[in-house]
Scaffold this motif. Structure first.
Motif, PDB file in Angstrom:
ATOM      1  N   LEU B 242      64.604 114.660  27.889  1.00  0.00           N
ATOM      2  CA  LEU B 242      64.428 113.240  27.617  1.00  0.00           C
ATOM      3  C   LEU B 242      63.039 113.024  27.041  1.00  0.00           C
ATOM      4  CD1 LEU B 242      66.199 110.723  28.099  1.00  0.00           C
ATOM      5  CD2 LEU B 242      65.132 110.500  30.335  1.00  0.00           C
ATOM      6  N   ILE B 257      75.511 112.981  35.352  1.00  0.00           N
ATOM      7  CA  ILE B 257      74.435 113.918  35.694  1.00  0.00           C
ATOM      8  C   ILE B 257      74.832 114.727  36.925  1.00  0.00           C
ATOM      9  CG2 ILE B 257      72.033 114.131  36.444  1.00  0.00           C
ATOM     10  CD1 ILE B 257      71.382 111.592  34.900  1.00  0.00           C
ATOM     11  N   GLU B 261      76.381 118.436  36.954  1.00  0.00           N
ATOM     12  CA  GLU B 261      75.170 119.150  37.401  1.00  0.00           C
ATOM     13  C   GLU B 261      74.213 119.414  36.247  1.00  0.00           C
ATOM     14  OE1 GLU B 261      76.770 122.469  39.875  1.00  0.00           O
ATOM     15  OE2 GLU B 261      75.964 121.246  41.493  1.00  0.00           O
ATOM     16  N   ILE B 262      73.921 118.359  35.509  1.00  0.00           N
ATOM     17  CA  ILE B 262      73.017 118.465  34.368  1.00  0.00           C
ATOM     18  C   ILE B 262      71.569 118.423  34.848  1.00  0.00           C
ATOM     19  CG2 ILE B 262      72.214 117.167  32.318  1.00  0.00           C
ATOM     20  CD1 ILE B 262      75.210 116.461  31.881  1.00  0.00           C
ATOM     21  N   THR B 263      70.714 119.216  34.199  1.00  0.00           N
ATOM     22  CA  THR B 263      69.279 119.157  34.454  1.00  0.00           C
ATOM     23  C   THR B 263      68.653 118.249  33.405  1.00  0.00           C
ATOM     24  OG1 THR B 263      69.211 121.390  35.373  1.00  0.00           O
ATOM     25  CG2 THR B 263      67.133 120.486  34.547  1.00  0.00           C
ATOM     26  N   VAL B 264      68.052 117.144  33.845  1.00  0.00           N
ATOM     27  CA  VAL B 264      67.371 116.231  32.933  1.00  0.00           C
ATOM     28  C   VAL B 264      65.867 116.507  33.031  1.00  0.00           C
ATOM     29  CG1 VAL B 264      66.919 113.822  32.338  1.00  0.00           C
ATOM     30  CG2 VAL B 264      69.162 114.487  33.230  1.00  0.00           C
ATOM     31  N   LEU B 265      65.280 116.911  31.929  1.00  0.00           N
ATOM     32  CA  LEU B 265      63.850 117.232  31.907  1.00  0.00           C
ATOM     33  C   LEU B 265      63.088 116.130  31.190  1.00  0.00           C
ATOM     34  CD1 LEU B 265      63.425 120.965  30.763  1.00  0.00           C
ATOM     35  CD2 LEU B 265      62.937 119.991  33.009  1.00  0.00           C
ATOM     36  N   GLY B 266      62.281 115.368  31.918  1.00  0.00           N
ATOM     37  CA  GLY B 266      61.378 114.437  31.255  1.00  0.00           C
ATOM     38  C   GLY B 266      60.282 115.223  30.567  1.00  0.00           C
ATOM     39  N   SER B 267      59.940 114.812  29.335  1.00  0.00           N
ATOM     40  CA  SER B 267      59.004 115.618  28.544  1.00  0.00           C
ATOM     41  C   SER B 267      58.087 114.717  27.743  1.00  0.00           C
ATOM     42  CB  SER B 267      59.807 116.531  27.604  1.00  0.00           C
ATOM     43  OG  SER B 267      58.946 117.351  26.845  1.00  0.00           O
TER      44      SER B 267
END
Lengths: 319, 319
Positions: B242, B257, B261-267
């Motif tokens: 993201l 999500i 089982e999605i991994t959401v990576l804030g970036s």
């Protein structure tokens, strides 16, 4: 046979459900010993997933066919197609055409007997009691967090949001794996016992001092508002595990995920084998999670009780 | 000196801004050579962060003081307190009391000169031109994804959502690191050149066949609706990065999500050193991202142009 059946949005006990016949390749029959009522069952009755059939996916039973015939068993609830990339990789939990026990396309366990793929079964060791084993499915969902985090949570400053049944299992599993666990929830006054599991009862609501104080936060409130609280508690570059499946659209500010570079891990079902091993070799407490035990023939009143506010795990025993 | 200054919600060119004086310990003066106008600058003018002062955080300049005096430099935009756990760990980007160049508590670079901590500077190699180097800051933000993913994206089936300036840099950086990149965006017709960077222009909107087709998805649309699309494109257990910081509350369904089982990576921000190295040793294309170049004295018309729909990077040159 007796079975608790959902048709449309009407769930009722039936005395005349035909016994399942061992027909589909690879499936075996299991006699239910104890079944648990899960919040998901209550959501299914409200229309979630559009499911029709026998309810229930938490069980300990006795295998009637196959290599484990006569043994006590628990079992994985996802039935993969066994014919896709996911299933080949051993991950039937994410097979796109999977069926799910008592949830999607497959009759469940709140009945005298049910069918399950033989490969989904895990034998229950003698040292694990029936009322422990019936928690294997939600416990596996808690173990999934450990697996997703690479096997350990040692020394991690951890917050569990939510002291429902799943939150209490998660808090214990994280503590067993070395995390320093604080718990936030509405029923903390009744949960003295959780401190014996080295879980610290922090507060009913998230205190100001908890802001950005945790490198691991688990959101298990079961409500849409939990995520905002969880984001507030997670430190920059920390990990937030999302366990609540809250259907529908909800208003949320996602900017903190980006600004603080938080990792949000969606987390669902886990491996039954991990759960059974944990029950065998640790002192995960399940007894305090139990609300009441009733016979299968009392399924109607059991579901009525399960829907009351504050009810813990209602168990159905097949005598 | 000339400087483009925001006061309240009014931004204007001032001819009489006092030159910065090298005073705060560890700070050096830098003469701006080129500054870039970022969408964040436009948001600041709309009130984001409540910032007042000289705007701008994308620059290539010439150091006037310190060990790099006389050399061309770019620089990290986060000024840590140098006195906390985060700063000690070398991560001033997440210091809780940090200032941010031209964004939070520190005058920016759209001026003849500005101040920056000497340790934030990175020298620009001779082989990197000024108009490449001015992209170091957004390019570092793209590099941050690679760092968060452990250093490589080799063979990952990747989707970048959004063909704005950041999306185009991200797509190139992922391709350089071995990913198979598809790009979705509204201006694909004008982007033949991106295929030279081994980025495949997929479609203006996400096609049906893209559902759950990618193990790595980057959301860089800059709009709140991007996340739902990105979730649809991510396969079970895949990773969604993201990048869009969209302030405020937005309606979103978070269940996918958890279920997948999605991994959401804030970036967010990255390391300038990585960006400069990438400009030095690869063929990341920045020229097609440039809308126009104007002199610092034309900052007013430059900002007017930058706010027009479809404008790409507007550069301000300090002659």
């Amino acid at each position: 046979m007796l079975a608790y059946v959902l048709e449309g949005r009407h769930a009722a006990l039936s005395a005349h459900r035909p016994r399942p016949v061992m027909d589909p390749a690879g499936f075996v029959r299991v006699r239910t010993r104890i079944a648990g009522i899960c919040n998901t069952d209550l959501e299914l009755i409200r229309g979630y997933m559009g499911f029709s059939g026998v309810l229930g996916h938490e069980f300990v039973g006795e295998a009637l066919d196959g290599a484990l015939a006569g043994r006590r068993v628990v079992g994985g609830i996802n039935f993969g197609c066994d014919n896709c990339e996911r299933c080949d990789a051993g991950d039937s939990r994410h097979c796109a055409t999977r069926k799910v026990l008592g949830i999607l396309g497959a009759d469940g366990v709140i009945a005298e007997e049910f069918l399950i793929p033989e490969r989904n079964l895990v034998e229950v060791p003698d040292t694990v009691t029936d009322v422990q084993a019936v928690f294997a499915e939600p416990l596996a969902a808690a173990c999934e967090i450990i697996e997703q985090l690479g096997g350990t949570t040692r020394h991690r400053r951890t917050l569990v949001l939510g002291d429902g049944k799943l939150g209490l299992l998660i808090a214990q599993v994280l503590a067993v794996h070395g995390a320093e666990v604080d718990l936030v929830g509405h029923h903390l006054d009744e949960l003295e016992w959780i401190e014996d599991a080295r879980v610290n009862r922090l507060a009913r609501t998230l205190p100001e001092k908890a802001t950005a104080a945790y490198d691991l936060v688990v959101e298990a409130t079961g409500s849409a508002s939990g995520l905002a609280e969880a984001l507030r508690a997670t430190e920059p570059r920390g990990t937030l595990v999302l366990k609540s499946t809250v259907a529908g659209l909800h208003e949320i500010d996602l900017a903190p995920i980006v600004i603080n570079e938080i990792t949000v891990l969606g987390s669902r079902c886990g491996r039954m084998k991990s759960a059974v091993e944990l029950l065998e070799r640790t002192s995960i407490m399940t007894e305090p999670l139990i609300d009441s035990r009733r016979e299968l023939s009392e399924a109607e009143s059991a579901f009525a009780r399960a829907q009351e506010k504050g009810a813990r795990k209602v168990l159905l025993v097949n005598p």
